[in-house]
Design a protein around this motif. Structure first.
Motif, PDB file in Angstrom:
ATOM      1  N   PRO A  13      30.932  15.850  34.433  1.00 52.79           N
ATOM      2  CA  PRO A  13      31.858  16.904  34.001  1.00 52.79           C
ATOM      3  C   PRO A  13      31.484  18.293  34.505  1.00 52.79           C
ATOM      4  N   LEU A  14      32.518  19.079  34.784  1.00 54.26           N
ATOM      5  CA  LEU A  14      32.335  20.493  35.080  1.00 54.26           C
ATOM      6  C   LEU A  14      32.205  21.272  33.773  1.00 54.26           C
ATOM      7  N   THR A  15      31.513  22.378  33.827  1.00 55.86           N
ATOM      8  CA  THR A  15      31.551  23.327  32.722  1.00 55.86           C
ATOM      9  C   THR A  15      32.768  24.224  32.912  1.00 55.86           C
ATOM     10  N   PRO A  16      33.230  24.912  31.869  1.00 54.66           N
ATOM     11  CA  PRO A  16      34.350  25.837  32.068  1.00 54.66           C
ATOM     12  C   PRO A  16      34.049  26.880  33.139  1.00 54.66           C
ATOM     13  N   GLN A  17      32.825  27.367  33.178  1.00 61.92           N
ATOM     14  CA  GLN A  17      32.462  28.373  34.178  1.00 61.92           C
ATOM     15  C   GLN A  17      32.602  27.811  35.586  1.00 61.92           C
ATOM     16  N   GLN A  18      32.163  26.571  35.780  1.00 59.96           N
ATOM     17  CA  GLN A  18      32.303  25.950  37.103  1.00 59.96           C
ATOM     18  C   GLN A  18      33.776  25.730  37.452  1.00 59.96           C
ATOM     19  N   ALA A  19      34.579  25.358  36.464  1.00 61.91           N
ATOM     20  CA  ALA A  19      36.002  25.138  36.712  1.00 61.91           C
ATOM     21  C   ALA A  19      36.706  26.435  37.101  1.00 61.91           C
ATOM     22  N   PHE A  20      36.358  27.537  36.425  1.00 62.07           N
ATOM     23  CA  PHE A  20      36.969  28.821  36.776  1.00 62.07           C
ATOM     24  C   PHE A  20      36.540  29.266  38.172  1.00 62.07           C
ATOM     25  N   ALA A  21      35.276  29.066  38.519  1.00 60.02           N
ATOM     26  CA  ALA A  21      34.797  29.446  39.852  1.00 60.02           C
ATOM     27  C   ALA A  21      35.504  28.626  40.927  1.00 60.02           C
ATOM     28  N   ARG A  22      35.703  27.343  40.651  1.00 59.79           N
ATOM     29  CA  ARG A  22      36.401  26.482  41.601  1.00 59.79           C
ATOM     30  C   ARG A  22      37.856  26.910  41.737  1.00 59.79           C
ATOM     31  N   ALA A  23      38.506  27.266  40.626  1.00 59.14           N
ATOM     32  CA  ALA A  23      39.897  27.710  40.672  1.00 59.14           C
ATOM     33  C   ALA A  23      40.041  28.975  41.509  1.00 59.14           C
ATOM     34  N   GLU A  24      39.093  29.887  41.343  1.00 62.24           N
ATOM     35  CA  GLU A  24      39.143  31.127  42.131  1.00 62.24           C
ATOM     36  C   GLU A  24      38.966  30.824  43.613  1.00 62.24           C
ATOM     37  N   ARG A  25      38.046  29.920  43.928  1.00 63.96           N
ATOM     38  CA  ARG A  25      37.812  29.555  45.327  1.00 63.96           C
ATOM     39  C   ARG A  25      39.040  28.909  45.951  1.00 63.96           C
ATOM     40  N   LEU A  26      39.796  28.162  45.157  1.00 58.58           N
ATOM     41  CA  LEU A  26      40.960  27.455  45.674  1.00 58.58           C
ATOM     42  C   LEU A  26      42.229  28.310  45.650  1.00 58.58           C
ATOM     43  N   GLY A  27      42.138  29.537  45.152  1.00 57.78           N
ATOM     44  CA  GLY A  27      43.280  30.441  45.200  1.00 57.78           C
ATOM     45  C   GLY A  27      44.272  30.298  44.065  1.00 57.78           C
ATOM     46  N   PHE A  28      43.835  29.872  42.895  1.00 66.67           N
ATOM     47  CA  PHE A  28      44.724  29.742  41.741  1.00 66.67           C
ATOM     48  C   PHE A  28      44.953  31.089  41.076  1.00 66.67           C
ATOM     49  N   SER A  29      46.136  31.261  40.532  1.00 66.34           N
ATOM     50  CA  SER A  29      46.482  32.455  39.750  1.00 66.34           C
ATOM     51  C   SER A  29      46.685  32.060  38.301  1.00 66.34           C
TER      52      SER A  29
END
Length: 492
Positions: free
Chosen positions: A449-465
């Motif tokens: 599992p990802l942590t929420p912090q890792q998920a947010f960092a991944r979302a930013e890297r992938l260009g999510f808004s």
């Protein structure tokens, strides 16, 4: 007819209470992708006459590469009636309720209607059944009535039927081969040599076929990935050497943690320790020992689904001992005794033990939610929809049908019927259109599992808004990417 009606009422009461509890869990966003979402996706694909590809487990993940449970395909027709994950809840509760029938029949053949009815009621309200309903769904539920019918067939001396029913257990889960070997041992104790031999061969072959052929064929790693018994050795061979040369170490490992001791006590004390004196206890050993020798602490706990298949065996084993004591005045099979009319105490034992079990179930269901989760439903603690649940509902409503989405574990069951949904981190990054992230949990679910912090960092890297920010901890994010064909076609 009156007796059948009374048994039916007991089963109906259990079914209604269990279904209410299960539906409240779903409404309150307490049901999770692990395991309800996983099994919904698998059964849904079976209903579409497709292979059980389960995005919750990973990209293009074939579920038979995780565990061997082809029997769950029997629930596929339920989705032709109502294609909703709650159909799995309904089907599983029906399986559990049906186990009361063989338990009742066995105990009635030993005693009379009242002890049999009390035993069936005590079993249905007992904590292992509450635990699996609180887990939402698990394939082991298919084994619960099956193992009870195996004991019924053995007690009726229909040994070939017992062997056939045991063979069906092989389709429930890959480790049922060991349980089938235990059935063979019980048949051998009854001197049913031919059925015992055939059952033993089937158990060994079934175990090899599931673990050595099917799972490695479909597994992404090309092998069975659940060897987690390092307390016994780094491999199966090392474990066997430990069991043969240092059995005391293996025995100590069964009691070396408070959770393990608690599990033994919860199973045995309400049944007066009686199951330990019945040959039927052999049927529990493969599952019980494999759990207690496992490295994962969570499988030692009494709050998961694993104990449900043990419950009817434990209860019938206890009543088997009471039968010997009541009718023959002895506790141990084969012990010399002189038959004599039962005294007042012995006459009361057949009703007293199941009455104890039922009373413990009622008291636990009112006072001990950690072990008896129905307490929350019986006391109204889960009747009100929380603000967190309402936030989940708002997030799920934002996701369009057919989208490729990664979601929080508690949101997944509400998306499986209309999207291609996985957990955070389980989907090919180029395909993800939507994300639901829960920032109030330590992990977002899954084997890795990802942590929420890792998920947010991944979302930013992938260009999510961000579409919806911190709605009681629930975030919804989106990006514009071409919809992958597999996402649009997954539910067709």
């Amino acid at each position: 007819m009156r007796h059948k009606v009374q048994l039916g009422l007991v089963m109906a009461a259990f079914s209604i209470l269990s279904l209410v509890h299960s539906l409240l869990r779903f409404r309150n966003f307490e049901a999770k992708g692990y395991d309800l979402g996983i099994f919904d996706q698998a059964v849904r694909q079976y209903a579409l006459l497709k292979a059980p590809i389960v995005p919750v487990k990973g990209e293009d993940f074939h579920l038979l590469g995780d565990h061997f449970h082809p029997i769950i395909a029997l629930f596929a027709p339920l989705y032709w009636i109502w294609d909703d994950p709650r159909m799995l809840n309904i089907g599983m509760i029906a399986l559990l309720a049906s186990s009361a029938v063989p338990v009742y029949l066995v105990v009635r053949s030993w005693f009379s209607h009242l002890p049999a009815l009390l035993t069936a009621a005590g079993l249905l309200l007992w904590w292992p059944f509450q635990a699996i309903v609180n887990w939402d769904f698990h394939e082991i539920a298919f084994g619960v009535p099956l193992i009870a019918w195996v004991i019924w067939a053995i007690e009726r001396r229909r040994f070939w039927l017992a062997a056939g029913l045991a063979a069906v257990l092989l389709t429930v889960r890959e480790d049922m081969g060991a349980t089938v070997l235990a059935v063979a041992a019980v048949l051998a104790l009854r001197r049913a040599w031919a059925p015992a031999a055939v059952t033993a061969i089937l158990g060994a072959l079934g175990l090899w076929f599931a673990v050595g052929v099917v799972i490695p064929h479909f597994s992404p790693a090309g092998e069975f990935q659940y060897w987690e018994y390092t307390a016994l050795g780094a491999s199966a061979t090392a474990a066997v050497i430990t069991l043969v040369t240092r059995p005391w170490e293996a025995a100590v490992a069964l009691f070396d943690h408070p959770l393990k001791v608690g599990l033994w006590l919860l199973h045995l004390v309400p049944l007066w320790l009686a199951p330990l004196l019945s040959p039927h206890i052999l049927l529990t050993l493969p599952i019980l020992l494999s759990r207690l020798w496992n490295d994962r602490l969570n499988v030692w706990s009494p709050v998961y689904q694993y104990d449900s298949i043990l419950a009817p065996v434990m209860v019938l084993a206890a009543m088997d001992v009471i039968r010997r004591l009541h009718h023959r005045g002895r506790l141990i099979p084969g012990m010399p005794s002189r038959p004599q009319p039962p005294g007042r105490v012995r006459r009361r034992l057949p009703a007293a033990l199941p009455a104890t079990l039922l009373a413990a179930g009622i008291i636990g269901s009112l006072l001990a939610p950690q072990v008896f989760p129905y307490q929350r439903t019986l006391t109204g603690a889960n009747w009100t929809l929380s603000e967190r649940a309402e936030a989940h509902a708002r997030a799920v409503e934002m996701i369009p049908d057919g989208a490729c989405v990664e979601a929080a574990d508690t949101a997944v069951p509400h998306l499986v019927d209309r999207t291609y949904v996985g957990l955070n981190g389980t989907t090919a990054e180029e395909h993800i259109e939507w994300l639901i992230i829960d920032d109030r949990v330590s992990e977002l679910g899954g084997n890795d599992p990802l942590t929420p912090q890792q998920a947010f960092a991944r979302a930013e890297r992938l260009g999510f808004s961000t579409v919806s920010a911190d709605d009681h901890g629930i975030w919804v994010l989106h990006r514009d990417v071409p919809q992958a064909s597999k996402c649009a076609e997954y539910l067709r």
